[in-house]
Design an enzyme around this catalytic site. Structure first.
Site, PDB file in Angstrom:
ATOM      1  N   GLY A  75      -7.735   5.086  10.059  1.00  0.00           N
ATOM      2  CA  GLY A  75      -7.521   6.524  10.025  1.00  0.00           C
ATOM      3  C   GLY A  75      -6.726   6.850   8.778  1.00  0.00           C
ATOM      4  N   TYR A 148      -2.901  -2.414   7.859  1.00  0.00           N
ATOM      5  CA  TYR A 148      -4.318  -2.138   7.582  1.00  0.00           C
ATOM      6  C   TYR A 148      -4.746  -2.863   6.297  1.00  0.00           C
ATOM      7  CZ  TYR A 148      -8.249   0.761   5.892  1.00  0.00           C
ATOM      8  OH  TYR A 148      -9.449   1.212   5.383  1.00  0.00           O
ATOM      9  N   LYS A 152      -7.386  -6.078   5.710  1.00  0.00           N
ATOM     10  CA  LYS A 152      -8.497  -5.982   4.765  1.00  0.00           C
ATOM     11  C   LYS A 152      -8.482  -7.185   3.812  1.00  0.00           C
ATOM     12  CE  LYS A 152     -10.674  -2.055   5.641  1.00  0.00           C
ATOM     13  NZ  LYS A 152     -12.037  -2.146   6.198  1.00  0.00           N
ATOM     14  N   LYS A 191      -8.188  12.008   7.029  1.00  0.00           N
ATOM     15  CA  LYS A 191      -7.453  11.620   5.830  1.00  0.00           C
ATOM     16  C   LYS A 191      -7.160  12.855   4.976  1.00  0.00           C
ATOM     17  CE  LYS A 191      -8.527   7.382   4.644  1.00  0.00           C
ATOM     18  NZ  LYS A 191      -9.314   6.483   3.800  1.00  0.00           N
ATOM     19  N   GLN A 217       3.247  12.579  -5.319  1.00  0.00           N
ATOM     20  CA  GLN A 217       2.483  11.334  -5.168  1.00  0.00           C
ATOM     21  C   GLN A 217       1.033  11.580  -5.602  1.00  0.00           C
ATOM     22  OE1 GLN A 217       3.617  13.252  -2.669  1.00  0.00           O
ATOM     23  NE2 GLN A 217       2.475  13.021  -0.772  1.00  0.00           N
ATOM     24  N   ARG A 219      -3.186  10.391  -6.121  1.00  0.00           N
ATOM     25  CA  ARG A 219      -4.324   9.684  -5.538  1.00  0.00           C
ATOM     26  C   ARG A 219      -5.579  10.064  -6.318  1.00  0.00           C
ATOM     27  NH1 ARG A 219      -0.696   7.770  -3.290  1.00  0.00           N
ATOM     28  NH2 ARG A 219      -0.449   7.085  -1.136  1.00  0.00           N
TER      29      ARG A 219
END
Ligand code: NAD
Length: 321
Positions: A75, A148, A152, A191, A217, A219
């Site tokens: 999520g 998470y 992975k 998300k 921040q 992304r």
């Protein structure tokens, strides 16, 4: 005709991938613990089942040539970074991967694609919003910022180990924030792009939305169609990865919010509040994908966000009825 299995076909990326594979003429079987909630169910055959169960996995891989493994317990930040779901995330996703790769080898599947994540990259390389380091070889010493990410990384290694020891061909991609219509937009697992669209759609003109963190921040976000294009090119290439599949159009979260506000046509204020945010900066490094596939995502973020905002705006309106 090649027979393809999509694990996680009931999910966002899986549903879109099934459509693409169908349009290319493949025979497709999907498997998921749930149906696709937005009706993206176009596989020739769909097994509603739990991939933690070896009997389901064995049935799913029967007579299959290639697998796309997208199933994961995942999520957005509200699910991954609070710590509350850590054990489930690790247990559920690892079990799916262990079962799938084992059954794939046993039944003679030739090739398997695995969807890893940008979350495997070390936190220490992503402390500055303006200068994150996310090239594929920067993984070690490993220090993902979530369980998470650790799962992975473990599963990437699992697929490569099976490839070395049992000869199955693998393709490992690291997705960076994939978004678009027919993705989760409410309920706690959504998300950033979907959450932003939902908040802005729900608030009246002149209102205020809350954004987690100080908004500085950074992304990058990749539109679903380009993600699927990258996956298909990668699967058919000779390169096994790992490779980033992401956009390198980096944006600060408050600027991202402003972009969505502009798309909505409303006047909305932003209030930054404390919340789970993950690393300070993250951006896809696309040097390797360009070198190996002679291709990289190139569409502007705004184009994909317009389509996504209109879709979520419609969902919000229907939900209210
Ligand atoms: P999603 O949650 O929409 O899809 C994952 C699907 O896996 C869900 O439909 C879920 O029901 C299914 N699943 C989970 N546990 C299962 C189980 N035990 N048995 C059967 N099915 C099970 O997520 P998505 O955005 O489509 O992501 C697909 C893959 O890509 C995931 O592996 C995810 O970790 C990876 N990824 C996604 C992003 C992104 O931005 N969306 C980024 C990095 C990596």
């Amino acid at each position: 005709m090649k027979k393809i299995l999509v694990c996680g076909a009931g999910g966002f990326i899986g549903g879109h991938l099934v459509n693409r594979l169908k349009s290319e003429g493949f025979w497709v079987r999907g498997v998921d613990i749930k149906q696709n909630e937005f009706g993206n169910n176009n596989a020739d055959e769909f097994i509603l089942g739990d991939l933690r169960d070896t009997a389901i996995v064995e049935r799913s891989v029967e007579k299959i040539d290639e697998i796309y493994q997208l199933a994961a317990d995942m999520g957005g930040a509200g699910y991954i970074f609070t710590g509350e779901n850590d054990a489930n995330v690790m247990h559920n996703s690892a079990l799916c991967n262990i079962n799938i790769v084992q059954a794939a080898v046993k039944s003679g599947v030739k090739k398997i694609f695995y969807s890893s994540s940008a979350c495997i990259y070390p936190e220490y390389n992503q402390l500055e919003p303006g200068n994150p380091k996310c090239n594929e070889s920067s993984v070690y010493p490993a220090a993902p910022d979530s369980e998470y990410g650790w799962e992975k990384l473990f599963s990437e290694r699992l697929y490569f180990a099976y490839s070395r020891n049992y000869g199955i061909e693998v393709r490992v991609a690291r997705f960076h924030n994939i978004f678009g219509p027919q993705g989760t937009w409410t309920g706690g697992k959504e998300k950033v792009p979907a959450a932003m669209c939902r908040k802005i759609s729900e608030v009246p003109d002149g209102g205020l939305i809350e954004v987690w963190g100080d908004g500085k921040q950074t992304r990058s976000f990749l539109y679903i169609d380009e993600c699927i294009e990258g996956v298909r090119r990668f699967m058919d290439s000779d390169f096994s990865g790992p490779v980033n599949i992401g956009s390198d159009e980096m944006i600060a979260i408050n600027d991202f919010a402003q972009m969505v506000i502009a798309i909505s046509g409303k006047k909305i204020k932003i209030k930054n509040i404390q919340g789970p945010t993950g690393v300070r900066g993250r951006n896809s490094d696309n040097h390797l994908i360009k070198e190996k596939l002679n291709w990289a995502p190139s569409q502007p973020l705004r184009a994909g966000m317009e389509k996504t905002y209109y879709w979520i705006d419609k969902q919000v309106a229907q939900h209210k009825k």
